[in-house]
Design an enzyme around this catalytic site. Structure first.
Site, mmCIF file in Angstrom:
data_model
loop_
_atom_site.group_PDB
_atom_site.id
_atom_site.type_symbol
_atom_site.label_atom_id
_atom_site.label_comp_id
_atom_site.label_asym_id
_atom_site.label_seq_id
_atom_site.Cartn_x
_atom_site.Cartn_y
_atom_site.Cartn_z
ATOM 1 N N CYS A 52 58.201 14.496 30.957
ATOM 2 C CA CYS A 52 57.677 13.833 32.154
ATOM 3 C C CYS A 52 57.345 12.372 31.863
ATOM 4 O O CYS A 52 57.497 11.520 32.746
ATOM 5 C CB CYS A 52 56.462 14.578 32.683
ATOM 6 S SG CYS A 52 56.911 16.161 33.442
ATOM 7 N N HIS A 87 58.126 20.425 36.516
ATOM 8 C CA HIS A 87 56.747 19.955 36.366
ATOM 9 C C HIS A 87 56.294 19.149 37.584
ATOM 10 O O HIS A 87 57.107 18.587 38.323
ATOM 11 C CB HIS A 87 56.619 19.117 35.106
ATOM 12 C CG HIS A 87 56.664 19.937 33.849
ATOM 13 N ND1 HIS A 87 56.420 19.409 32.609
ATOM 14 C CD2 HIS A 87 56.912 21.258 33.647
ATOM 15 C CE1 HIS A 87 56.522 20.362 31.690
ATOM 16 N NE2 HIS A 87 56.826 21.498 32.307
ATOM 17 N N GLU A 94 54.815 16.269 37.831
ATOM 18 C CA GLU A 94 55.167 14.848 37.811
ATOM 19 C C GLU A 94 56.598 14.642 38.302
ATOM 20 O O GLU A 94 56.857 13.735 39.097
ATOM 21 C CB GLU A 94 55.046 14.285 36.386
ATOM 22 C CG GLU A 94 53.659 14.405 35.786
ATOM 23 C CD GLU A 94 53.457 15.684 34.983
ATOM 24 O OE1 GLU A 94 52.682 15.644 34.017
ATOM 25 O OE2 GLU A 94 54.057 16.735 35.316
ATOM 26 N N CYS A 101 53.793 15.764 29.646
ATOM 27 C CA CYS A 101 54.554 16.095 28.440
ATOM 28 C C CYS A 101 55.531 14.952 28.149
ATOM 29 O O CYS A 101 55.674 14.017 28.940
ATOM 30 C CB CYS A 101 55.305 17.412 28.639
ATOM 31 S SG CYS A 101 56.686 17.302 29.816
#
Length: 160
Positions: free
Chosen positions: A104, A76, A78, A101
């Site tokens: 993260c 992801h 992040e 999410c």
């Protein structure tokens, strides 16, 4: 003095949105930009495969058997921004095009980031979102939504 310049929020979200354009994901492009307390960019990232993994070899779909989807393989935005960070992230803010999410959120909390600024929250009714917000509230990480929309860029007819 010019009065139509963009705000800091627009600027940093613009960097996150520009980073998202690097994503090869056909359905969801996410970008992230981390800034320190002095408003300096210290990390950027986008959702994509780990280094060395060929974009053509791994699946990008979201339906079917788990191993035949993108989910076990994509890093992801992040996480990539945190991994790409050039400084300690204690007290930093992260600008992200999509609300983080739960996985993260854990990384954001552990890294010392204290604020999340996000644009979209399309998974707000999911259990992952519920878990993320529960952890963020418990740890004192603030989050806020902004709407940047399309940024206006100066056009020029000048020849280089």
């Amino acid at each position: 003095m010019r009065k139509d310049y963009i705000s800091w929020d627009q600027y940093f979200m613009g960097v996150a949105k520009l980073s998202a354009l690097r994503s090869k994901d056909p359905s969801t492009q996410v970008g992230a930009c981390i800034i320190n307390t002095g408003k300096r960019i210290v990390g950027i990232g986008y959702n994509g495969l780990p280094q060395g993994c060929d974009d053509q070899t791994f699946p990008w779909g979201s339906d079917g058997d788990f191993l035949d989807t993108k989910y076990p393989y994509v890093v992801h935005a992040e996480a990539n921004a945190i991994l790409n960070a050039t400084n300690n992230l204690k007290g930093a803010s992260i600008y992200v095009t999509l609300f983080p999410c739960n996985e993260c959120a854990k990384l954001i909390i552990q890294s010392g980031i204290q604020e999340i600024v996000y644009e979209s929250n399309k998974y707000q009714n999911s259990k992952e979102h519920e878990a993320a917000t529960k952890m963020l509230k418990a740890s004192g990480v603030k989050y806020r939504q902004i709407e940047v929309g399309e940024l206006k860029y100066a056009k020029t007819t000048e020849k280089l």
